[in-house]
Design a protein around this motif. Sequence first.
Motif, mmCIF file in Angstrom:
data_model
loop_
_atom_site.group_PDB
_atom_site.id
_atom_site.type_symbol
_atom_site.label_atom_id
_atom_site.label_comp_id
_atom_site.label_asym_id
_atom_site.label_seq_id
_atom_site.Cartn_x
_atom_site.Cartn_y
_atom_site.Cartn_z
ATOM 1 N N TYR A 91 0.512 -1.352 0.115
ATOM 2 C CA TYR A 91 -0.220 -0.751 0.071
ATOM 3 C C TYR A 91 1.294 1.542 0.184
ATOM 4 N N ALA A 92 1.987 1.123 0.684
ATOM 5 C CA ALA A 92 2.569 2.474 1.082
ATOM 6 C C ALA A 92 3.503 2.219 -0.638
ATOM 7 N N LYS A 93 4.149 1.880 -1.053
ATOM 8 C CA LYS A 93 4.758 1.682 -2.692
ATOM 9 C C LYS A 93 3.543 2.284 -3.691
ATOM 10 N N ALA A 94 2.407 1.782 -3.686
ATOM 11 C CA ALA A 94 1.417 2.200 -4.269
ATOM 12 C C ALA A 94 0.649 3.659 -4.426
ATOM 13 N N GLY A 95 0.744 4.312 -3.168
ATOM 14 C CA GLY A 95 0.486 5.218 -2.882
ATOM 15 C C GLY A 95 1.275 6.452 -2.767
ATOM 16 N N PHE A 96 2.872 6.316 -2.637
ATOM 17 C CA PHE A 96 4.310 7.516 -1.750
ATOM 18 C C PHE A 96 5.027 6.821 -3.010
ATOM 19 N N GLY A 388 -2.385 3.955 6.180
ATOM 20 C CA GLY A 388 -3.609 4.777 6.860
ATOM 21 C C GLY A 388 -3.707 5.996 5.813
ATOM 22 N N ALA A 389 -2.717 6.718 5.918
ATOM 23 C CA ALA A 389 -2.117 7.357 4.173
ATOM 24 C C ALA A 389 -2.811 7.101 2.772
ATOM 25 N N PHE A 390 -2.376 5.617 2.572
ATOM 26 C CA PHE A 390 -2.810 4.920 1.041
ATOM 27 C C PHE A 390 -4.690 5.381 1.379
ATOM 28 N N ALA A 391 -5.252 5.003 2.194
ATOM 29 C CA ALA A 391 -6.858 4.618 1.962
ATOM 30 C C ALA A 391 -6.924 5.955 2.053
ATOM 31 N N ALA A 392 -6.637 6.751 3.223
ATOM 32 C CA ALA A 392 -7.047 7.897 2.756
ATOM 33 C C ALA A 392 -6.849 8.718 1.141
ATOM 34 N N LYS A 393 -6.050 8.806 1.019
ATOM 35 C CA LYS A 393 -5.624 9.149 -0.552
ATOM 36 C C LYS A 393 -6.958 7.988 -1.452
ATOM 37 N N ALA A 395 -9.970 7.877 -1.130
ATOM 38 C CA ALA A 395 -10.928 8.214 -0.587
ATOM 39 C C ALA A 395 -10.967 9.456 -1.312
ATOM 40 N N LEU A 396 -9.725 10.533 -1.087
ATOM 41 C CA LEU A 396 -10.172 12.123 -1.444
ATOM 42 C C LEU A 396 -9.887 12.169 -3.321
ATOM 43 N N THR A 397 -8.672 11.339 -4.082
ATOM 44 C CA THR A 397 -9.163 10.985 -5.216
ATOM 45 C C THR A 397 -10.242 10.181 -6.134
ATOM 46 N N GLY A 398 -11.225 9.234 -5.489
ATOM 47 C CA GLY A 398 -12.167 8.803 -6.263
ATOM 48 C C GLY A 398 -11.347 7.391 -7.031
ATOM 49 N N GLU A 399 -9.655 7.342 -6.619
ATOM 50 C CA GLU A 399 -9.155 6.014 -7.256
ATOM 51 C C GLU A 399 -9.924 4.580 -6.745
ATOM 52 N N SER A 400 -10.029 3.752 -7.936
ATOM 53 C CA SER A 400 -11.087 2.376 -7.386
ATOM 54 C C SER A 400 -12.902 2.134 -6.281
ATOM 55 N N TYR A 401 -13.216 3.890 -6.837
ATOM 56 C CA TYR A 401 -14.628 3.951 -6.307
ATOM 57 C C TYR A 401 -15.116 4.214 -7.789
ATOM 58 N N GLN A 402 -16.703 3.500 -7.938
ATOM 59 C CA GLN A 402 -17.726 3.416 -8.214
ATOM 60 C C GLN A 402 -18.407 5.253 -8.370
ATOM 61 N N GLY A 403 -18.895 5.265 -9.422
ATOM 62 C CA GLY A 403 -19.945 6.491 -9.225
ATOM 63 C C GLY A 403 -19.782 7.278 -7.466
ATOM 64 N N GLY A 404 -21.022 5.957 -7.980
ATOM 65 C CA GLY A 404 -22.055 7.155 -6.631
ATOM 66 C C GLY A 404 -21.321 5.478 -5.072
ATOM 67 N N GLU A 405 -20.475 5.663 -4.882
ATOM 68 C CA GLU A 405 -20.110 4.726 -4.335
ATOM 69 C C GLU A 405 -19.528 6.300 -2.763
ATOM 70 N N GLY A 406 -19.786 5.579 -1.555
ATOM 71 C CA GLY A 406 -19.834 6.510 -0.233
ATOM 72 C C GLY A 406 -18.127 6.408 -0.189
ATOM 73 N N ARG A 407 -17.247 7.503 -0.059
ATOM 74 C CA ARG A 407 -16.373 7.783 0.182
ATOM 75 C C ARG A 407 -15.720 8.262 1.868
ATOM 76 N N THR A 408 -16.690 9.043 2.024
ATOM 77 C CA THR A 408 -16.827 9.358 3.993
ATOM 78 C C THR A 408 -15.973 8.891 4.769
#
Length: 489
Positions: A91-96, A388-393, A395-408
């Motif tokens: 996760y750290a490598k993929a995100g940062f 934790g930072a990768f999960a937040a990233k 959610a913020l960018t919407g990467e890997s999320y579908q259109g109406g999927e909740g990110r909060t």
Amino acid sequence: MATTDINVPIRERVATPASAKLRLGSLTALVIGSMVGSGVFSLPQNMATGAGPLAILIGWAITAVGMLALVFVYQSLAVRRPDLDAGPYAYAKAGFGPFVGFNSAWGYWISAWVGNVSYAVIVFSALSYFFPAFGDGNTWQAVLGASILLWLIHILILAGIRQAAVVNTIVTVAKIAPVVLFVGIVAVAFKLNVWTLDFTGLGNASLGTIAAQVKSTMLVTLWVFIGIEGASVFSARAERRKDIATATVLGFFTCLALYALVSLLSLGILSQPELAALKNPSMAGVLEAVVGPWGAVLINLALVISVIGAFLSWTLLAAEVPHVAGKDGTLPKFFGRESERGVPSTSLLITNLLVQAFLVITLFAQSTYQALFYIASTAILVPYIFSGAFAAKLALTGESYQGGEGRTGPLVAGVLATIYGLWLVYAAGPAYLFMCAILYAPGIIFYVWARREGNQRVFQPVEAIIAVALVAVAILAVYEMWTGAVSAL
């Protein structure tokens, strides 16, 4: 030739035979087995050393929120990014980027094998109840016994990952039973007037303020939860991907209940100063105060079984991360070699040679169990923070999320897990941060080696600055320890 991209699933790069796949029961046992080791048996003394009942309650509340956030992070990432295996470091490598990913893998590895050294120390400290020559687990007799145990586990794992996981499941059940028995007996004997005696701990000037007391509990509570990511680390070997999230949640809530009850109920049997004065495993002293000598015998035997099981779990985890990192080019390729049975044999050998070396160091440095687990706890903070930072990233960018999927929810969990990790860095204090810098800095050599193997640019400008800063801190740490200004071991 370029290294294999981390986004290619390991199960495609290196096929895991169906016979070696891990099911939900084995994955859950691996999570619980990784967490329930020596820490739970020493919780009463470890927590009471620097805090009263109120601060311990607050410490558990903070830990519950922080670790639950981390659980949600790993639960979410296991499902949202199924292409990433080996958990925290991937996760750290993929995100940062590759250098941050490398340091997460390196830090996780350090935490795992240093933690195994602490396990070896505490298991022979417990056996000293029956054989005094073992002392506090750092006499020559204890080091010899620990070395024999280390290489027996090495041989067991070489027989195959699944066989080792089955043994771990059996041992996990065997070590949870005495802890449940302890909780039941102590709950019946619990005295509210003892528990409320100096409830704030402010009557003992040496404990300091409530804030200072809470801070003193942080690395202890972190230590007993290390391993929560165990199922994620073995994600490539899981029979069903969704079992990773289920195993993580089951393991967390089981262990949270046991840990909180063990530490808080003990304060209703003995006062804070009495608990702080106990020899570890301090659960033995608490149970002995309730039922007599047989209670101490039971807990010491349970600790031996528990730590051997945790030793096995963490040897599996310690070998898996550098093995996967060697496969995708984060570490030099030789770390990725496997035996005919699919066991990461080279990574396993290097890991256990390091454990062996540190066991010898404990003999001469007289290193204690508590000093070793503080180092292990501090070392693992880098992979936890960046998970934790990768999960937040995401959610913020919407990467890997579908259109109406909740990110909060994932965003909140990621932010909380990151803040919790940074708070623990502060709570660790300079001594253990310096020791970790000394252990992290040599990793740069292996990072450069791996990048050159893959004909890749070694550092980006920001990464070069981070590497130079890490080396500078490590040199400063060596100087401070040489002059005696700071001591961790």
